[in-house]
Design a protein around this motif. Structure first.
Motif, PDB file in Angstrom:
ATOM      1  N   THR A  26      47.537  76.551  47.482  1.00 35.27           N
ATOM      2  CA  THR A  26      46.977  75.362  48.123  1.00 35.27           C
ATOM      3  C   THR A  26      45.729  74.983  47.327  1.00 35.27           C
ATOM      4  OG1 THR A  26      47.783  76.065  50.284  1.00 35.27           O
ATOM      5  CG2 THR A  26      46.029  74.415  50.270  1.00 35.27           C
ATOM      6  N   VAL A  27      45.565  73.699  47.071  1.00 34.18           N
ATOM      7  CA  VAL A  27      44.411  73.229  46.297  1.00 34.18           C
ATOM      8  C   VAL A  27      43.127  73.619  47.020  1.00 34.18           C
ATOM      9  CG1 VAL A  27      43.180  71.202  45.428  1.00 34.18           C
ATOM     10  CG2 VAL A  27      45.674  71.310  45.255  1.00 34.18           C
ATOM     11  N   ASP A  28      42.250  74.251  46.301  1.00 31.43           N
ATOM     12  CA  ASP A  28      40.930  74.622  46.814  1.00 31.43           C
ATOM     13  C   ASP A  28      40.066  73.355  46.841  1.00 31.43           C
ATOM     14  OD1 ASP A  28      38.197  75.432  46.974  1.00 31.43           O
ATOM     15  OD2 ASP A  28      38.695  77.368  46.092  1.00 31.43           O
ATOM     16  N   GLY A  80      38.588  62.283  44.073  1.00 31.51           N
ATOM     17  CA  GLY A  80      39.409  62.767  45.168  1.00 31.51           C
ATOM     18  C   GLY A  80      40.690  63.465  44.710  1.00 31.51           C
ATOM     19  N   ILE A  81      40.756  63.804  43.423  1.00 31.10           N
ATOM     20  CA  ILE A  81      41.913  64.515  42.890  1.00 31.10           C
ATOM     21  C   ILE A  81      41.450  65.824  42.248  1.00 31.10           C
ATOM     22  CG2 ILE A  81      43.302  62.441  42.543  1.00 31.10           C
ATOM     23  CD1 ILE A  81      42.502  62.474  39.584  1.00 31.10           C
ATOM     24  N   MET A  82      42.391  66.731  42.018  1.00 27.26           N
ATOM     25  CA  MET A  82      42.009  68.005  41.424  1.00 27.26           C
ATOM     26  C   MET A  82      41.608  67.792  39.963  1.00 27.26           C
ATOM     27  SD  MET A  82      43.839  71.733  41.560  1.00 27.26           S
ATOM     28  CE  MET A  82      45.149  71.547  40.373  1.00 27.26           C
ATOM     29  N   TYR A  97      44.211  73.034  36.718  1.00 24.37           N
ATOM     30  CA  TYR A  97      45.662  73.213  36.626  1.00 24.37           C
ATOM     31  C   TYR A  97      46.011  74.460  35.801  1.00 24.37           C
ATOM     32  CZ  TYR A  97      46.129  68.512  38.606  1.00 24.37           C
ATOM     33  OH  TYR A  97      46.066  67.407  39.430  1.00 24.37           O
ATOM     34  N   PRO A  98      45.403  74.647  34.615  1.00 25.94           N
ATOM     35  CA  PRO A  98      45.709  75.867  33.854  1.00 25.94           C
ATOM     36  C   PRO A  98      45.290  77.149  34.571  1.00 25.94           C
ATOM     37  CG  PRO A  98      44.684  74.235  32.423  1.00 25.94           C
ATOM     38  CD  PRO A  98      44.572  73.721  33.829  1.00 25.94           C
ATOM     39  N   ASP A 144      43.733  70.143  49.606  1.00 21.54           N
ATOM     40  CA  ASP A 144      44.614  70.819  50.546  1.00 21.54           C
ATOM     41  C   ASP A 144      46.110  70.650  50.274  1.00 21.54           C
ATOM     42  OD1 ASP A 144      42.417  71.862  51.944  1.00 21.54           O
ATOM     43  OD2 ASP A 144      42.285  70.067  53.199  1.00 21.54           O
ATOM     44  N   ASP A 145      46.495  70.051  49.132  1.00 19.31           N
ATOM     45  CA  ASP A 145      47.923  69.968  48.796  1.00 19.31           C
ATOM     46  C   ASP A 145      48.486  71.376  48.633  1.00 19.31           C
ATOM     47  OD1 ASP A 145      48.194  67.213  48.784  1.00 19.31           O
ATOM     48  OD2 ASP A 145      48.095  67.000  46.599  1.00 19.31           O
TER      49      ASP A 145
END
Length: 142
Positions: free
Chosen positions: A8-10, A18-20, A25-26, A71-72
């Motif tokens: 889950t995205v921290d 508002g995006i990761m 990602y790596p 939270d994705d």
């Protein structure tokens, strides 16, 4: 040898848009890859380092297709490929997938080197596993 882990995205990884942030990602891929290396290949990075064997990355390519948000819930996959030229390299094709859609795809290439210095090589136990792996094709980021 397919492998998959759930994450889950921290919220701390979200940028001002508002995006990761692309740097994270790596990191998620590394977490999955390290678990794959330990659980599937049976190579414990910490234990091997104490024995004088370092598994290191030599390169990676990454393609961002869609952004993750706070939270994705998503999965990271990891598949092992042998080096087409037969060199002492491991290739890990990885995807970040959410709701059946590939968000990010990457190929990480690594090898082993002696801690004291020396030429890249693959330990015999790893060679045996790579022998059955498919070979990495030139175009892998699809």
């Amino acid at each position: 040898m397919d492998f998959e882990k759930q994450y889950t995205v921290d919220p701390a990884h979200i940028d001002v848009q508002g995006i990761m942030d692309g740097l994270y990602y790596p990191f998620y891929m590394e977490s999955c890859r390290h678990d794959f290396i330990r659980e599937v290949l049976g190579f414990d990075l910490e234990e091997q380092a104490h024995q004088g064997v370092f598994m290191v990355l030599s390169q990676y390519t990454i393609k961002y297709l869609r952004s993750l948000k706070k939270d994705d819930a998503f999965s990271v996959t990891c598949t092992l490929y042998a080096d087409k030229s037969g060199g002492p390299r491991l290739h890990f094709k990885q995807n970040i997938v959410m709701n059946g859609k590939v968000m990010t795809t990457a190929v990480f290439t690594g090898t082993c080197v002696p801690a004291a210095g020396g030429r890249p090589y693959l330990p015999d136990a790893i060679k045996a596993l790579v022998a059955d792996a498919p070979q990495l094709e030139v175009e892998t980021l699809k």
